[in-house]
Write a protein that holds these residues in place. Structure first.
Motif, PDB file in Angstrom:
ATOM      1  N   ASP A 132       0.840  -1.189   0.000  1.00  0.00           N
ATOM      2  CA  ASP A 132       0.000   0.000   0.000  1.00  0.00           C
ATOM      3  C   ASP A 132       0.884   1.250   0.000  1.00  0.00           C
ATOM      4  O   ASP A 132       2.073   1.196   0.337  1.00  0.00           O
ATOM      5  CB  ASP A 132      -0.919   0.001   1.221  1.00  0.00           C
ATOM      6  N   VAL A 133       0.306   2.386  -0.357  1.00  0.00           N
ATOM      7  CA  VAL A 133       1.053   3.638  -0.438  1.00  0.00           C
ATOM      8  C   VAL A 133       0.439   4.651   0.526  1.00  0.00           C
ATOM      9  O   VAL A 133      -0.781   4.884   0.494  1.00  0.00           O
ATOM     10  CB  VAL A 133       1.034   4.203  -1.877  1.00  0.00           C
ATOM     11  N   LEU A 134       1.281   5.243   1.377  1.00  0.00           N
ATOM     12  CA  LEU A 134       0.835   6.337   2.243  1.00  0.00           C
ATOM     13  C   LEU A 134       1.007   7.639   1.473  1.00  0.00           C
ATOM     14  O   LEU A 134       2.101   7.966   1.019  1.00  0.00           O
ATOM     15  CB  LEU A 134       1.651   6.368   3.530  1.00  0.00           C
ATOM     16  N   SER A 135      -0.078   8.361   1.300  1.00  0.00           N
ATOM     17  CA  SER A 135      -0.051   9.613   0.545  1.00  0.00           C
ATOM     18  C   SER A 135      -0.160  10.788   1.510  1.00  0.00           C
ATOM     19  O   SER A 135      -1.126  10.892   2.274  1.00  0.00           O
ATOM     20  CB  SER A 135      -1.202   9.654  -0.464  1.00  0.00           C
ATOM     21  N   ILE A 136       0.828  11.661   1.459  1.00  0.00           N
ATOM     22  CA  ILE A 136       0.824  12.872   2.293  1.00  0.00           C
ATOM     23  C   ILE A 136       0.822  14.067   1.346  1.00  0.00           C
ATOM     24  O   ILE A 136       1.787  14.286   0.606  1.00  0.00           O
ATOM     25  CB  ILE A 136       2.056  12.925   3.218  1.00  0.00           C
ATOM     26  N   GLU A 137      -0.248  14.821   1.360  1.00  0.00           N
ATOM     27  CA  GLU A 137      -0.356  15.986   0.483  1.00  0.00           C
ATOM     28  C   GLU A 137      -0.289  17.249   1.317  1.00  0.00           C
ATOM     29  O   GLU A 137      -1.125  17.481   2.197  1.00  0.00           O
ATOM     30  CB  GLU A 137      -1.653  15.945  -0.323  1.00  0.00           C
ATOM     31  N   ILE A 138       0.708  18.073   1.025  1.00  0.00           N
ATOM     32  CA  ILE A 138       0.898  19.341   1.733  1.00  0.00           C
ATOM     33  C   ILE A 138       0.610  20.457   0.749  1.00  0.00           C
ATOM     34  O   ILE A 138       1.297  20.601  -0.264  1.00  0.00           O
ATOM     35  CB  ILE A 138       2.332  19.454   2.275  1.00  0.00           C
ATOM     36  N   ALA A 139      -0.448  21.216   1.041  1.00  0.00           N
ATOM     37  CA  ALA A 139      -0.877  22.280   0.135  1.00  0.00           C
ATOM     38  C   ALA A 139      -0.702  23.637   0.795  1.00  0.00           C
ATOM     39  O   ALA A 139      -0.802  23.775   2.023  1.00  0.00           O
ATOM     40  CB  ALA A 139      -2.330  22.066  -0.273  1.00  0.00           C
ATOM     41  N   GLY A 140      -0.434  24.628  -0.035  1.00  0.00           N
ATOM     42  CA  GLY A 140      -0.278  25.988   0.461  1.00  0.00           C
ATOM     43  C   GLY A 140      -0.009  26.935  -0.682  1.00  0.00           C
ATOM     44  O   GLY A 140       0.400  26.509  -1.768  1.00  0.00           O
ATOM     45  N   PRO A 141      -0.226  28.231  -0.465  1.00  0.00           N
ATOM     46  CA  PRO A 141      -0.053  29.194  -1.562  1.00  0.00           C
ATOM     47  C   PRO A 141       1.382  29.335  -2.035  1.00  0.00           C
ATOM     48  O   PRO A 141       1.617  29.756  -3.166  1.00  0.00           O
ATOM     49  CB  PRO A 141      -0.568  30.505  -0.946  1.00  0.00           C
ATOM     50  N   SER A 142       2.360  28.981  -1.190  1.00  0.00           N
ATOM     51  CA  SER A 142       3.759  29.132  -1.586  1.00  0.00           C
ATOM     52  C   SER A 142       4.443  27.810  -1.861  1.00  0.00           C
ATOM     53  O   SER A 142       5.657  27.768  -2.048  1.00  0.00           O
ATOM     54  CB  SER A 142       4.530  29.885  -0.475  1.00  0.00           C
ATOM     55  N   GLN A 143       3.682  26.727  -1.898  1.00  0.00           N
ATOM     56  CA  GLN A 143       4.278  25.415  -2.146  1.00  0.00           C
ATOM     57  C   GLN A 143       4.588  25.251  -3.631  1.00  0.00           C
ATOM     58  O   GLN A 143       3.850  25.713  -4.494  1.00  0.00           O
ATOM     59  CB  GLN A 143       3.305  24.308  -1.712  1.00  0.00           C
ATOM     60  N   PRO A 144       5.691  24.558  -3.943  1.00  0.00           N
ATOM     61  CA  PRO A 144       5.951  24.222  -5.343  1.00  0.00           C
ATOM     62  C   PRO A 144       5.115  23.007  -5.732  1.00  0.00           C
ATOM     63  O   PRO A 144       4.549  22.332  -4.886  1.00  0.00           O
ATOM     64  CB  PRO A 144       7.447  23.886  -5.343  1.00  0.00           C
ATOM     65  N   GLN A 145       5.050  22.763  -7.023  1.00  0.00           N
ATOM     66  CA  GLN A 145       4.377  21.541  -7.494  1.00  0.00           C
ATOM     67  C   GLN A 145       5.453  20.462  -7.602  1.00  0.00           C
ATOM     68  O   GLN A 145       6.179  20.386  -8.576  1.00  0.00           O
ATOM     69  CB  GLN A 145       3.709  21.786  -8.853  1.00  0.00           C
ATOM     70  N   LEU A 146       5.535  19.625  -6.595  1.00  0.00           N
ATOM     71  CA  LEU A 146       6.599  18.631  -6.546  1.00  0.00           C
ATOM     72  C   LEU A 146       6.093  17.381  -5.847  1.00  0.00           C
ATOM     73  O   LEU A 146       5.401  17.462  -4.830  1.00  0.00           O
ATOM     74  CB  LEU A 146       7.811  19.194  -5.800  1.00  0.00           C
ATOM     75  N   THR A 147       6.413  16.223  -6.416  1.00  0.00           N
ATOM     76  CA  THR A 147       6.034  14.944  -5.813  1.00  0.00           C
ATOM     77  C   THR A 147       7.275  14.078  -5.678  1.00  0.00           C
ATOM     78  O   THR A 147       8.033  13.905  -6.640  1.00  0.00           O
ATOM     79  CB  THR A 147       4.996  14.206  -6.673  1.00  0.00           C
ATOM     80  N   LEU A 148       7.488  13.568  -4.482  1.00  0.00           N
ATOM     81  CA  LEU A 148       8.583  12.650  -4.218  1.00  0.00           C
ATOM     82  C   LEU A 148       8.021  11.400  -3.562  1.00  0.00           C
ATOM     83  O   LEU A 148       7.048  11.468  -2.817  1.00  0.00           O
ATOM     84  CB  LEU A 148       9.639  13.281  -3.300  1.00  0.00           C
TER      85      LEU A 148
END
Length: 751
Positions: free
Chosen positions: A170-186
């Motif tokens: 299974d995959v744990l997905s952590i999404e951190i959103a904000g007005p100054s966040q870059p669009q990046l997935t690791l």
């Protein structure tokens, strides 16, 4: 969840976070905000939106995967890049893949969910999908991660509990959103394990290897191959794996962690510095060096960690390396640039694959037809399908071959094995009827009797030259009555003897020289005994043609499951009834042939008269020839003289035959006449009363809108209701099409 199990990274108790625990941390936002230009944000945002459509399982999307051996410091690398303070502990290691998504959004949020492994049962997947939690403070992160592990069924050190596991797909997905966040997935994946230990089985070792292979082999994944400087890199399995999937190093960036492990000036340090210079294991993306917190630095904040890292690289031999490959700040910038360039190169092919997958799913969905989940939907579907079925079948039976169905893959040889031939049903039936008539005419009689023709252009069947048979169009004889193709050859003398035997066997009270009136019937019954087999073979052949045509038509106009049910519940029973009626009608015709023959066709009397006259003419011709002399007159001219007295005497003597032979000849004349009449009648009756009336007529009405309209709700469901697996597959395809269409729209709007 994450964090390396190395002592240099373990600083606090399980679940303890680093000092910066609030989600709204301006230093974290500031450090990430400047990573991407407007162009980079626009391109990366497109991939993010496509990823949100849920297309990871269908398309290989560009991403960065942090991979390495166990305790190599992968999670510390991830923490340094994302600024997310993951819980760390000596006994804690990554036990599942973790996807950290940084998203640019109007408001700040942190959402954690679990993406279930597709190999899990559907019930488990639904249960796991329900795990979605939003938190406002990093202090809650350890609690949520523990809850996620429980949902996955991962043990927390209890190796004796058989209901838990050490690792999960299974995959744990952590999404951190904000007005100054870059669009990046690791993506952080479990570290490769060298061997099984207490609490870690061989199956666990294999599972971790499979998880690693799954991520790094994807062609659009940038691999961050993490190697630890405290262990000889030749012994670290991750390098072998990434070189297997990326032999040219096009999409692999090597990351060296714990550079403070080797002693200053040691050979080990020099080897790793050479490695960082791309001098040993070459990657086109190169190498990068990060320094993790040491044990003494366990209480450092993220900012203090960065300061200590920068000081270390200024004061050690590592400063011989280019500043662009040292420290987390340059790594973040480097990653964003790499990902941006990587995505730009992959976009055309990604767009092409998306379009291809969309077309494939649309075509597959179209094959399923309309939805059939309720009785009303089933009846509507059947009504629509029956219109097409009825229309094509009507055209096939009437011989009106218009439309694409009759013009596809036309077989020039008109073979019965070709579906296109069977579709032209009327043409096939006509050809079979013609062949049936030829079989009866040329081979239907038991005896082939050599008799002189009535006149030169006579077409009497008994004396026809059979050499023309091979010139006629004929299909294989496999369905014809075996051993019945060749009539028994019989001379005129043998025929007379045959008739004589029958006369003897059928004597009644008639006077000598006459024969029983039923004699002609007896001769006819024997001469026509092959008709039964030919007729039954013909009915069987026509029935087979109609049967196969309707099967092909069903296959071409509806899904397989509906075709099978329609065939078994409606069409096949109707065809069996038609066959039964046809054979019953044929048996009636055959039984009538065994009864007293009634004939009102003048051809019978005309034929007998002509044959009598023929015999008398032959005798008279012979008598006159015997009474004729040829002399030469005095002028030398040839003169023919017929002695009429002698001719009459000769004729009189010749017309006094044996009464039995005379009766036999008369009987043969009667047989020839009645056989020809009854042969034509029988062929006409079989083709019209049996074939046309019971097999062909109304064939198109077996499955028509009228039939569908008369169905009850339960009957419509029995015929067309979708199986549960088809309904699930339809829902899956519709979901995939929706996602792919969203991705297509995103591409169109951005590109």
């Amino acid at each position: 969840m994450s964090g390396s199990s190395t002592p240099t990274e373990s600083t606090s108790s399980p679940g303890e976070l680093q000092p910066s625990t609030m989600l709204d941390t301006s230093d974290m936002m500031f450090s990430l905000e400047g990573l991407q230009s407007d162009e980079q944000r626009r391109v990366l945002d497109m991939v993010v939106q496509i990823r949100k459509c849920g297309l990871e399982g269908d398309l290989s999307l560009p991403q960065i995967v942090v991979c390495g051996d166990q305790s190599a410091g992968k999670s510390s690398v991830l923490e340094a890049i994302t600024r997310v303070p993951f819980p760390r502990n000596d006994g804690l290691c990554t036990r599942y893949a973790t996807e950290i998504s940084l998203r640019c959004a109007a408001s700040e949020s942190l959402t954690i969910k679990v993406i279930p492994d597709k190999a899990r049962p559907a019930s488990e997947q639904e249960q796991i999908k329900q795990f979605v939690q939003a938190i406002a403070n990093f202090d809650e992160l350890p609690r949520v991660m523990d809850a996620a592990m429980a949902v996955m069924g991962i043990s927390k050190g209890d190796a004796n509990n058989p209901s838990t596991r050490a690792f999960a797909r299974d995959v744990l997905s952590i999404e951190i959103a904000g007005p100054s966040q870059p669009q990046l997935t690791l993506v952080d994946i479990p570290g490769l394990i060298a061997t099984s230990t207490r609490g870690v089985t061989k199956a666990d070792v294999d599972m971790v290897a499979e998880i690693t292979d799954h991520y790094i082999k994807q062609p659009r994944t940038i691999c961050l191959a993490v190697v630890c400087a405290t262990n000889d890199y030749a012994n670290q399995k991750i390098l072998e794996k990434v070189r297997d999937v990326d032999p040219d190093g096009d999409r692999t960036l090597g990351v060296i962690t714990k550079p403070d492990g080797p002693s200053e000036g040691s050979g080990s340090q020099k080897n790793f510095i050479d490695l960082a210079n791309n001098m040993d294991i070459f990657f086109k993306l190169g190498w990068h060096v990060l320094k993790n917190r040491s044990y003494e630095e366990r209480d450092f904040s993220i900012e203090e960690r960065d300061i200590a890292e920068a000081a270390f690289f200024r004061t050690t031999s590592w400063n011989t390396l280019s500043p662009d490959c040292l420290g987390v700040d340059t790594l973040r910038t480097r990653l964003c640039t790499l990902l941006f360039e990587h995505i730009k190169r992959e976009l055309p092919q990604l767009h092409k694959e998306l379009e291809s997958q969309l077309d494939k799913n649309r075509n597959e969905h179209e094959l399923l037809g309309v939805r059939r989940s309720t009785a009303i939907e089933c009846k509507t579907y059947l009504a629509q399908m029956s219109q097409e079925f009825h229309s094509i079948c009507t055209a096939a039976v009437k011989g009106q071959y218009e439309g694409s169905y009759f013009l596809t893959d036309v077989d020039p040889n008109f073979s019965l094995d070709a579906p296109s031939t069977l579709a032209r049903t009327r043409a096939v039936i006509q050809t079979l009827n013609i062949q049936f008539e030829e079989d009866i005419r040329l081979n239907g009689h038991k005896y082939q009797i050599s008799m002189p023709p009535i006149h030169e252009d006579d077409d009497d069947v008994q004396n026809e030259d059979e050499t023309d048979k091979d010139e006629e169009f004929q299909w294989p004889r496999s369905l014809r009555p075996k051993g019945k193709d060749d009539p028994i050859q019989m001379s005129q003398a043998e025929a007379v003897k045959w008739v004589g035997r029958v006369i003897q066997q059928s004597r009644g009270r008639e006077l000598i020289g006459n024969f029983n009136p039923l004699l002609i019937h007896a001769l006819f019954w024997e001469q026509s005994e092959n008709w039964k087999n030919y007729a039954k073979s013909h009915v069987k052949m026509v029935s087979s043609v109609c049967n196969r045509f309707l099967r092909n038509l069903l296959r071409d106009t509806c899904p397989k499951d509906v075709a099978n049910r329609l065939w078994g519940l409606r069409i096949e029973p109707d065809l069996k009834k038609r066959d039964q009626a046809a054979y019953k009608e044929l048996d009636l015709l055959l039984s009538e042939l065994q009864e007293f023959i009634s004939n009102y066709n003048h051809y019978y009397a005309d034929t007998i008269t002509k044959r009598r006259q023929q015999r008398q003419q032959a005798v008279l011709k012979k008598a006159m020839k015997a009474a004729t002399t040829v002399t030469i007159d005095r002028y030398g001219a040839e003169v023919t003289i017929v002695d009429t007295v002698t001719a009459i005497a000769n004729f009189t003597l010749a017309t006094k035959p044996d009464m039995n032979e005379f009766a036999c000849e008369e009987a043969l004349d009667g047989l020839f006449a009645i056989y020809k009449v009854m042969q034509k009648v029988f062929v006409a009756n079989v083709t019209t009363q049996v074939i046309e009336r019971h097999i062909i007529r109304g064939l198109e009405n077996i499955f028509s809108p009228v039939v569908v309209n008369s169905l009850e709700a339960s009957q419509a469901e029995a015929l067309a209701l979708e199986p549960s697996n088809t309904r699930r597959h339809r829902a899956y395809l519709e979901e995939q099409i929706k996602k792919l269409e969203e991705g297509h729209e995103i591409f169109q709007s951005v590109m």
